[in-house]
Design a protein around this motif. Structure first.
Motif, mmCIF file in Angstrom:
data_model
loop_
_atom_site.group_PDB
_atom_site.id
_atom_site.type_symbol
_atom_site.label_atom_id
_atom_site.label_comp_id
_atom_site.label_asym_id
_atom_site.label_seq_id
_atom_site.Cartn_x
_atom_site.Cartn_y
_atom_site.Cartn_z
ATOM 1 N N LEU A 223 -8.807 -9.255 7.158
ATOM 2 C CA LEU A 223 -9.699 -7.522 6.367
ATOM 3 C C LEU A 223 -10.111 -6.854 6.759
ATOM 4 O O LEU A 223 -10.232 -5.806 7.510
ATOM 5 C CB LEU A 223 -9.903 -8.338 4.920
ATOM 6 C CG LEU A 223 -8.896 -8.702 4.387
ATOM 7 C CD1 LEU A 223 -9.381 -9.365 3.137
ATOM 8 C CD2 LEU A 223 -8.041 -7.597 3.704
ATOM 9 N N ILE B 254 -15.050 -7.904 1.249
ATOM 10 C CA ILE B 254 -14.244 -8.741 2.247
ATOM 11 C C ILE B 254 -15.117 -10.179 3.455
ATOM 12 O O ILE B 254 -14.647 -10.999 3.360
ATOM 13 C CB ILE B 254 -14.407 -7.565 3.867
ATOM 14 C CG1 ILE B 254 -13.106 -6.953 3.593
ATOM 15 C CG2 ILE B 254 -13.918 -8.802 5.279
ATOM 16 C CD1 ILE B 254 -12.956 -5.640 5.088
ATOM 17 N N VAL C 57 -3.427 -6.738 -0.368
ATOM 18 C CA VAL C 57 -3.197 -6.239 0.746
ATOM 19 C C VAL C 57 -2.811 -7.419 2.251
ATOM 20 O O VAL C 57 -2.347 -7.330 2.574
ATOM 21 C CB VAL C 57 -4.791 -6.093 1.217
ATOM 22 C CG1 VAL C 57 -4.679 -5.479 3.194
ATOM 23 C CG2 VAL C 57 -5.612 -5.312 0.531
ATOM 24 N N CYS D 68 -9.061 -1.512 -4.980
ATOM 25 C CA CYS D 68 -9.559 -3.184 -5.215
ATOM 26 C C CYS D 68 -10.930 -3.210 -5.781
ATOM 27 O O CYS D 68 -10.536 -3.885 -6.474
ATOM 28 C CB CYS D 68 -8.748 -3.641 -3.841
ATOM 29 S SG CYS D 68 -7.296 -3.657 -3.587
ATOM 30 N N THR D 69 -11.208 -2.248 -4.777
ATOM 31 C CA THR D 69 -13.131 -2.978 -5.028
ATOM 32 C C THR D 69 -14.071 -0.992 -5.640
ATOM 33 O O THR D 69 -14.739 -1.274 -5.540
ATOM 34 C CB THR D 69 -13.442 -3.093 -3.455
ATOM 35 O OG1 THR D 69 -13.278 -1.363 -2.995
ATOM 36 C CG2 THR D 69 -13.298 -3.643 -2.513
ATOM 37 N N MET E 129 -8.416 -8.090 -3.126
ATOM 38 C CA MET E 129 -7.549 -7.656 -2.236
ATOM 39 C C MET E 129 -6.684 -8.448 -1.592
ATOM 40 O O MET E 129 -6.365 -8.683 -0.742
ATOM 41 C CB MET E 129 -9.248 -7.331 -0.851
ATOM 42 C CG MET E 129 -9.116 -6.061 -0.087
ATOM 43 S SD MET E 129 -10.651 -6.165 0.509
ATOM 44 C CE MET E 129 -11.178 -5.193 0.538
ATOM 45 N N VAL F 211 -16.551 -2.472 -0.197
ATOM 46 C CA VAL F 211 -15.404 -3.065 0.634
ATOM 47 C C VAL F 211 -15.927 -3.879 1.934
ATOM 48 O O VAL F 211 -15.707 -5.307 1.564
ATOM 49 C CB VAL F 211 -14.471 -2.058 1.545
ATOM 50 C CG1 VAL F 211 -13.775 -2.467 2.158
ATOM 51 C CG2 VAL F 211 -14.113 -0.904 0.079
ATOM 52 N N ARG G 96 -3.289 0.921 3.777
ATOM 53 C CA ARG G 96 -4.219 -0.872 3.287
ATOM 54 C C ARG G 96 -5.744 -0.473 3.746
ATOM 55 O O ARG G 96 -6.463 -0.607 2.107
ATOM 56 C CB ARG G 96 -3.762 -0.967 4.405
ATOM 57 C CG ARG G 96 -2.688 -2.290 4.349
ATOM 58 C CD ARG G 96 -2.242 -3.167 5.093
ATOM 59 N NE ARG G 96 -2.645 -3.414 6.663
ATOM 60 C CZ ARG G 96 -2.300 -4.008 7.937
ATOM 61 N NH1 ARG G 96 -2.097 -5.370 7.749
ATOM 62 N NH2 ARG G 96 -1.938 -3.582 8.785
ATOM 63 N N SER H 161 0.273 -1.575 0.198
ATOM 64 C CA SER H 161 -0.044 -0.248 0.245
ATOM 65 C C SER H 161 0.719 1.204 0.185
ATOM 66 O O SER H 161 0.509 1.951 -0.741
ATOM 67 C CB SER H 161 -1.225 0.506 1.699
ATOM 68 O OG SER H 161 -0.607 -0.010 2.245
ATOM 69 N N MET I 247 -7.516 -1.036 -0.345
ATOM 70 C CA MET I 247 -9.034 -1.526 -0.132
ATOM 71 C C MET I 247 -9.951 -1.173 -0.918
ATOM 72 O O MET I 247 -10.628 -1.666 -1.514
ATOM 73 C CB MET I 247 -9.419 -1.471 1.043
ATOM 74 C CG MET I 247 -8.518 -2.458 2.149
ATOM 75 S SD MET I 247 -9.572 -2.703 3.534
ATOM 76 C CE MET I 247 -8.750 -3.829 4.582
ATOM 77 N N LEU J 72 -9.749 -3.365 9.083
ATOM 78 C CA LEU J 72 -10.656 -2.199 8.307
ATOM 79 C C LEU J 72 -10.913 -1.910 9.412
ATOM 80 O O LEU J 72 -11.759 -0.551 9.641
ATOM 81 C CB LEU J 72 -12.013 -3.211 7.456
ATOM 82 C CG LEU J 72 -12.629 -2.242 7.253
ATOM 83 C CD1 LEU J 72 -12.444 -0.610 6.051
ATOM 84 C CD2 LEU J 72 -14.208 -2.503 6.083
#
Lengths: 414, 115
Positions: free
Chosen positions: A217, A192, A136, A118-119, A132, A188, A111, A25, A115, A221
Motif C-alpha cells: 500500500l 497504511i 485496494v 477509505c480513510t 483499505m 492515509v 487507487r 477504484s 485510499m 501511495l
C-alpha cells in the motif's frame, strides 16, 4: 521454519491484487462504491489466485477478472436489482477497456482516490485500515478479521456497513484539495501503518511473504505522490523495519541492539536511505520521517558496530514534540535508559497516564529495564513479571521471564 | 444529494435565545441561513421551540403513552434543521462546520433518503 513461498504464487498474487485495486477504484470513480460489483470482483480474484499459479497470469488480467465477476453476478442478477446494476457496471467497464484496447499496465490507476475515500473522517477510524485492505488489495473479510483479532462475520458486517455509508452518504471519491490535503494524507499514512502492523501480527509465526500488505500500500501511495516527504518517510520506515524482520521471527527473542546485523537485508536499507535523502530535500520534518530516522539509526549499527543512543534520544525528543503518543513516549524512555540515563527514563514513564499503561506490555518491559539499571531490583523483578505476563509472543514472554529470574538472584534472601 | 443538517444545542445555547445576547444569537442563525440561500443550496429548514415545549408520544399495547418533554433526556437537544442540496458529503460537512451550534453543541449530517 516458514513454509517456502512458491514464486508463481507470488507473481499471480501480485498481478491479481494490482489489477483488482485498479478495477475497484475505476469502478468507484465511474459509478460510486458498489458493494455487489466489488464482491463479485473479489470472488473472481480468489478464483484467479487459484488458477493463475498453474496456468500463468493471462495477457489481460483485467478482462479475465471482469469476465469471471460478470459470470458470477449473472446468477444473482435475476434475484436483485442491485446485483443487476452491478453486472451492468462491470459490463460497461469491460466494453470501455476493450474499445480502448487497455491492458493491465495502462488501466487508469485511481487507487489514490480510493485510499482517500477509505480513510475519510466520516468512516469509523477503526475500519479505515481494514477497508483499505479490502478495497485496494482485495483481501477478504476473514483474512482481515484474523489480523485485527475479531470474528470474521463481525468484520464482514462492519465492512459492509462502511461501504453502505460511503454509497448512501456520498462520501467523495477524490483527492482532497490543498486546504485538507495534509490532514487527510496523515489519515492515509496512519491506516497504511496500521495495515503493516496488522500483517505483522497475523503472520508473526507464519509465512514471511504475507507481511508485505502495508509495504505494498505504501508503494502504491509513493507511486501516486512521489515527492511528499511524509510518504517517502513512511516508505523508508517500513523498509528499515522490514530489512530486519528476518531476525525477528526467530523463536528466541533478542533485543534489537544485540541482533546479528549480518542477517539484515542491506538492499532494503540502502533503498530506504535513498528515500530519506529525497524526503530531506523538502525540509518539512514529520512523524514518519522521524520514526524512519530512528530506525535508520538502529540500522546504522550494521555499519558502525554500535548503536548511537544519544542520537536516538535526540530524534525522539523531536518526535514526541511533533507527534505525541504513548508509543513514542515509551520509545523515548527506552532510548534514555539505554543511553545510560535510567532515572530520566523512569521520570518520563511516570508522567504517562496509568490508565493507558496498566496493561501495555512495552511500557512494563521498558520500565523493568529502567528499574533494573537504576538499581531498584525489587520493583524491577515485579515489572518484569507484569511485562512477561502481558507478552503475547512466546519468545518475548520467555525472554522477559528469564530476565526476571536473573534479577531475582540479586535480591537478598527473605 | 440532499442532506439534513440537524442543529443540536446545549442548555446554555437554548438559554441564549432569551438572554442578554439574544440578538447576537439570532443574528448568527440569520447570517448562516442567508449564506445557505445565497449559495443556492437551501431546500428547507426550520428553527424549533425549546425542548421543554416538546411532548413525546409512544403507542404501546394499544395505549398511547404521552410524556412531557423530548424523546431523549440527553444534555444536548434538537434545536432545528435544514435540508440542503449539495454534491457530496464533504460539501455537506463544510456547511455543517459553519453552523453556529457546531462550536458549542453538534451538527448531525444525514443523507435524505431518496424515495
Amino acid at each position: 521454519m516458514a513454509a517456502a513461498v512458491d514464486p508463481r504464487q507470488t507473481v499471480a498474487e501480485h498481478a491479481g491484487r494490482e489489477v483488482f485495486g485498479k478495477l475497484t477504484s475505476y469502478l468507484a470513480g465511474r459509478y460510486g462504491t458498489h458493494a455487489e460489483a466489488e464482491d463479485a470482483l473479489s470472488k473472481a480474484l480468489i478464483a484467479a489466485l487459484e488458477a493463475w499459479p498453474k496456468t500463468g497470469v493471462p495477457d489481460n488480467p483485467a478482462a479475465w477478472l471482469l469476465t469471471v465477476a460478470r459470470r458470477r453476478l449473472a446468477d444473482t442478477a435475476r434475484r436483485g436489482s442491485r446485483a443487476h446494476a452491478a453486472q451492468t457496471h462491470l459490463e460497461m467497464i469491460q466494453d470501455e477497456l476493450e474499445n480502448e484496447a487497455m491492458t493491465a499496465t495502462d488501466l487508469p490507476d485511481r487507487r489514490l482516490e480510493l485510499m482517500f475515500t477509505c480513510t475519510h473522517p466520516a468512516i469509523d477510524r477503526a475500519l479505515q485500515a481494514p477497508l483499505m485492505l479490502q478495497s485496494v488489495l482485495g483481501f477478504d473479510a476473514e483474512a482481515i478479521a484474523a489480523a485485527f483479532l475479531i470474528p470474521g462475520n463481525t468484520m464482514g458486517q462492519r465492512l459492509a456497513r462502511a461501504k453502505n455509508k460511503i454509497r448512501e452518504a456520498a462520501v467523495p471519491f477524490a483527492v482532497p484539495d490543498e486546504a485538507e490535503h495534509a490532514t487527510r494524507l496523515a489519515a492515509v499514512l496512519d491506516a497504511i501503518y496500521v495495515c503493516y502492523h496488522a500483517g505483522w501480527a497475523m503472520n508473526g509465526s507464519g509465512s514471511k511473504a504475507k507481511r508485505s500488505e502495508g509495504i505494498w500500500l505504501a508503494s502504491i501511495l509513493l507511486h501516486a505522490l512521489p515527492d511528499q516527504p511524509e510518504v517517502l518517510g513512511l516508505n523508508a520506515l517500513l523498509l528499515y523495519i522490514d530489512a530486519r524482520r528476518e531476525t525477528e521471527v526467530s523463536s528466541i527473542y533478542i533485543p534489537l541492539d544485540e541482533r546479528d546485523t549480518r542477517a539484515w537485508d542491506k538492499r532494503k536499507i540502502h533503498a530506504a536511505d535513498k528515500l530519506m535523502a529525497k524526503a530531506a530535500q523538502a525540509e518539512l520534518p514529520g512523524r514518519f520521517q522521524l520514526e524512519a530516522a530512528i530506525q535508520s539509526a538502529h540500522c546504522d549499527r550494521a555499519r558502525t558496530g554500535r548503536t548511537d543512543w544519544k542520537a536516538i534520544v535526540g530524534l525522539y525528543t523531536v518526535l514526541i514534540r511533533l507527534a505525541p503518543s504513548t508509543g513514542s513516549t515509551i520509545g523515548y524512555a527506552a532510548a534514555l535508559c539505554l543511553s545510560g540515563r535510567p532515572d530520566a527514563a523512569l521520570e518520563v514513564l511516570d508522567a504517562l497516564d496509568p490508565k493507558l499503561t496498566r496493561d501495555h506490555q512495552p511500557y512494563w518491559a521498558v520500565r523493568a529495564k529502567a528499574l533494573e539499571d537504576n538499581g531498584q531490583t525489587r520493583l524491577g523483578v515485579e515489572a518484569y513479571a507484569i511485562a512477561s505476563g502481558l507478552a503475547i509472543a512466546p519468545a518475548e514472554k520467555a525472554f522477559l521471564l528469564d530476565r526476571m529470574m536473573q534479577l531475582k538472584k540479586n535480591l537478598p534472601d527473605m | 444529494m440532499q442532506y439534513m443538517l440537524a442543529a443540536i444545542e446545549t442548555k446554555s445555547d437554548f438559554d441564549r435565545r432569551s438572554g442578554p445576547d439574544a440578538e447576537t444569537y439570532w443574528a448568527g442563525w440569520q447570517v448562516y441561513t442567508r449564506a445557505l440561500q445565497e449559495a443556492g443550496v437551501l431546500v428547507t429548514g426550520e428553527a424549533l421551540n425549546l425542548p421543554e415545549t416538546a411532548t413525546t408520544v409512544r403507542a404501546r399495547d394499544g395505549k398511547h403513552v404521552i410524556e412531557d418533554g423530548p424523546f431523549s433526556d440527553s444534555r444536548e437537544q434538537l434545536a432545528g434543521f435544514y435540508v440542503i442540496e449539495v454534491s457530496d458529503l464533504d460539501a455537506a460537512l463544510a456547511w455543517a462546520a459553519r453552523m453556529p451550534c457546531a462550536e458549542s453543541g453538534a451538527v448531525e449530517v444525514r443523507p435524505v433518503l431518496a424515495m
